[in-house]
Enzyme design. Structure first.
Site, PDB file in Angstrom:
ATOM      1  N   ASP A   1      -1.553  -1.047   6.132  1.00 44.88           N
ATOM      2  CA  ASP A   1      -1.679  -0.551   7.497  1.00 44.88           C
ATOM      3  C   ASP A   1      -2.766  -1.263   8.278  1.00 44.88           C
ATOM      4  OD1 ASP A   1      -4.033   0.488   6.532  1.00 44.88           O
ATOM      5  OD2 ASP A   1      -3.326   2.553   6.445  1.00 44.88           O
TER       6      ASP A   1
ATOM      7  N   ASP B   1      -6.862  -1.462   4.133  1.00 42.55           N
ATOM      8  CA  ASP B   1      -6.282  -2.536   3.318  1.00 42.55           C
ATOM      9  C   ASP B   1      -6.705  -3.920   3.805  1.00 42.55           C
ATOM     10  OD1 ASP B   1      -4.665  -0.780   1.672  1.00 42.55           O
ATOM     11  OD2 ASP B   1      -3.447  -0.468   3.454  1.00 42.55           O
TER      12      ASP B   1
ATOM     13  N   ASP C   1       0.874  -1.170   0.000  1.00 42.59           N
ATOM     14  CA  ASP C   1       0.000   0.000   0.000  1.00 42.59           C
ATOM     15  C   ASP C   1       0.915   1.225   0.000  1.00 42.59           C
ATOM     16  OD1 ASP C   1      -2.329   1.676   0.475  1.00 42.59           O
ATOM     17  OD2 ASP C   1      -1.554   1.868   2.512  1.00 42.59           O
TER      18      ASP C   1
END
Length: 639
Positions: free
Chosen positions: A528, A532, A331
């Site tokens: 995190d 996600d 991410d």
């Protein structure tokens, strides 16, 4: 019973609990030695009695365990095979050989216990980090209470050199806190009022007053302990396969021993005594002890190594899987980047200096909670720039803030703030360049004059480029997934050095890309743990960054990195690869030893004691081999 009488009993109980296996093995050896001294023929009543005692003392525990497995699970296990082999040897007059088998078997069991204890101690050391008591401040009074009795909002006094008893926020004091037990960070972290601290970490040279934010059962340390306990109890696929194989294999060994006891006298002319003796040796050397012990010690050692370095595996399956990764997807925000905007450029116009520009901007943003405002104020504090008195501050939604600074009407905001104003070609070029770099441009205006601009951007983590390069050196494809704009994503992706960038994604689109990438191999998602979560769950291995305070990361991910350190991703993969390599070495070695001993027994090169030494020695060897993973030294990236 008095306290004086109870204390020795308690001490003896601890000694027996830890060293009982070795004590049994030593007693068994003494009895064998006395029997051997009593007569070489081994046929006298005294000698046989001593051997019987050696059998009973050395083999009772294993025989009981084997019978329990047979009765409860209707399965044969290695313990029962060893005892049957020893009894079979005694039945044809090989009392000494059977007794030596029992002794070596009991000794190896004790040594296995010690080696496994080393793995368990490494894991249990994590569970002993939390102190039992804490000092609670109530007004001017201090009171020691049990950690279990702490409540949210309590104020704790943590003296220099003491462990912090609960998760909380520093209220008073300054100190450096060693957080290695939680995050794996080797360098102590400076803590000041407003900073977060965690239970189990070690306070440095200064006293701290901490406000408790979580009860004992909800602290990060408690969650770590729970995860480690789960990981210990969970069996990886390879171990489950070996355990299923062991049940079938034990039956095959018994059938093979029966055939070996029946056929050689008919086809090879062996004597019945010789045949039964060789069949008993076959029971021993063909048993899969080493094969069964090839996996779990290595897996538990790898999990313990990871935990001590701030990496939590939720089970051995993920330790195995992470070593076979083909793709790692990151991410962007909060993972490859800091997740917090920072001022990257300051350009002052006309007579104004950068310091004056930043002072006016920070003064205007004093009361704003916007992330960009915080970035500007943070930089002003970092540079020790004095803020000016402000009045009539008012936020303009979507544009910025205006107010009076030191008696002058000032404004700060985005490009709409300078509409209708004339800028030089150079100024326009600067603005265009900054926007093309994916930065947000903020203008500052005093009266009717634009005095300069500030550019703000979410910056790449310091170790991001190096971490991505390490992964690529390991032969892993690295991609970046983000919901951010394509232009900003491409710039960050280029700075990080990733192979491919996917931008402007919704959470469900991230899941689809993870599934597509996973069609050609194993894929890990690093995020995190909040937005996600779907992609973490869909990947072969979900790796959560910044687990400190992020409950959903602990729940969704398969691997949790306790510090925001991207280098731990490559370390975790290296640890998985090394664990797999050690397991393969152990399995190959175990099978090779079994084949060698079986063949040697058939051609008459191995007696029962030597067969036992080879069998038990190989078992201890693979356990010790697995313990190599307890080493905390940096693992080669290419292992």
């Amino acid at each position: 019973m008095s306290v004086i009488e109870a204390a020795p009993n308690k001490t003896w109980s601890r000694i027996w609990l830890r060293h009982g296996g070795l004590i049994i093995a030593v007693l068994c050896l003494i009895l064998i030695g006395l029997a051997w001294c009593g007569g070489q023929d081994g046929n006298s009543g005294l000698v046989i009695t001593l051997y019987l005692l050696a059998y009973a003392i050395g083999g009772y525990r294993k025989a009981l365990e084997g019978l329990q497995t047979l009765i409860r699970e209707k399965e044969l296990d290695v313990d029962l095979l060893m005892v049957v082999a020893a009894i079979g040897a005694a039945s044809i007059g090989y009392w000494k050989d059977g007794a030596i088998l029992i002794f070596i078997f009991s000794l190896s069991g004790a040594l296995e216990g010690y080696t496994m204890e080393r793995t368990n101690n490494a894991i249990e050391s994590i569970m002993k980090l939390r102190p039992e008591e804490a000092i609670v401040i109530n007004g001017n009074k201090e009171k020691r209470v049990r950690v279990e009795d702490l409540k949210q909002g309590d104020l704790l006094l943590v003296k220099p050199g003491e462990r912090i008893a609960a998760d909380g926020i520093v209220s008073e004091g300054f100190s450096a806190v060693n957080q290695a037990s939680i995050t794996g960070e080797s360098i102590p972290t400076d803590k000041a009022p407003g900073d977060e601290v965690f239970a189990g970490t070690m306070n440095g040279q200064g006293a701290l007053v901490i406000q408790v934010t979580k009860p004992a059962e909800a602290t990060l340390l408690a969650k770590i302990i729970h995860l480690v306990q789960e990981a210990q109890s969970e069996r990886p696929p390879s171990q489950l396969f070996v355990e299923r194989f062991e049940r079938t294999y034990a039956k095959i060994v018994v059938a093979g021993a029966i055939l070996m006891a029946a056929l050689p006298p008919v086809f090879l002319g062996w004597t019945w005594s010789q045949t039964i003796y060789r069949a008993m040796i076959f029971l021993v050397v063909a048993s899969p002890c080493a094969l069964v012990s090839s996996i779990m010690p290595a897996v538990l050692s790898g999990i313990a190594n990871g935990a001590r370095n701030g990496i939590l595996f939720k089970g051995g399956a993920y330790l195995e899987t992470i070593g076979r990764l083909d793709v790692v997807a990151f991410d962007k925000t909060g993972t490859l980047t800091e997740g917090v905007p920072k001022v990257t450029d300051i350009t002052a116009y006309g007579k104004y200096t950068e310091t004056e520009l930043l002072s006016i901007a920070a003064s205007l943003e004093t009361w704003s909670e916007h992330p960009i405002a915080k970035a500007i104020i943070s930089l002003a504090k970092e540079r020790n720039i004095e803020l000016m008195p402000t009045t009539k501050l008012e936020a303009i939604p979507g544009l910025g803030v205006h107010g009076s600074v030191d008696g002058q009407e000032c404004k700060i905001g985005k490009v709409d703030l300078i509409e209708g104003m004339t800028l030089s070609i150079k100024e326009k070029s600067t603005i265009t360049d900054l926007e093309q770099q994916g930065k947000t441009v903020i203008f500052v205006k005093v009266e009717d004059e634009v005095i300069g601009l500030l550019a703000v951007q979410d910056t790449l983590r310091a170790q991001a480029r190096e971490s991505v390069d390490k992964l690529k050196q390991m032969g892993i494809k690295v991609v970046m997934l983000t919901g951010d704009s394509s232009s900003t994503a491409q710039i960050i992706g280029q700075e990080a050095g990733v192979d491919q960038v996917y931008a402007e994604l919704l959470p469900e689109q991230k899941v689809e890309i993870i599934k597509t990438l996973g069609q050609n191999g194993k894929v890990a998602m690093v995020g995190d743990g909040v937005n996600d979560a779907p992609a973490l769950a869909a990947s072969s291995v979900g790796i959560a960054m910044g687990a400190a305070g992020t409950d959903i990361a602990l729940e969704t991910a398969n691997v949790v990195l306790m510090a925001d350190d991207l280098s731990k991703v490559s370390y975790a993969i290296s640890l998985g690869r090394r664990s797999t390599r050690v397991i393969k070495q152990n399995v190959t070695f175990a099978i090779a030893v079994i084949l060698l001993l079986v063949v040697s027994n058939f051609i008459g090169y191995v007696n029962l004691p030597l067969g036992v030494i080879g069998h038990e020695g190989s078992t201890i060897a693979v356990i010790i081999s697995g313990l190599r993973l307890l080493s905390q030294k940096q693992i080669s990236l290419f292992e």
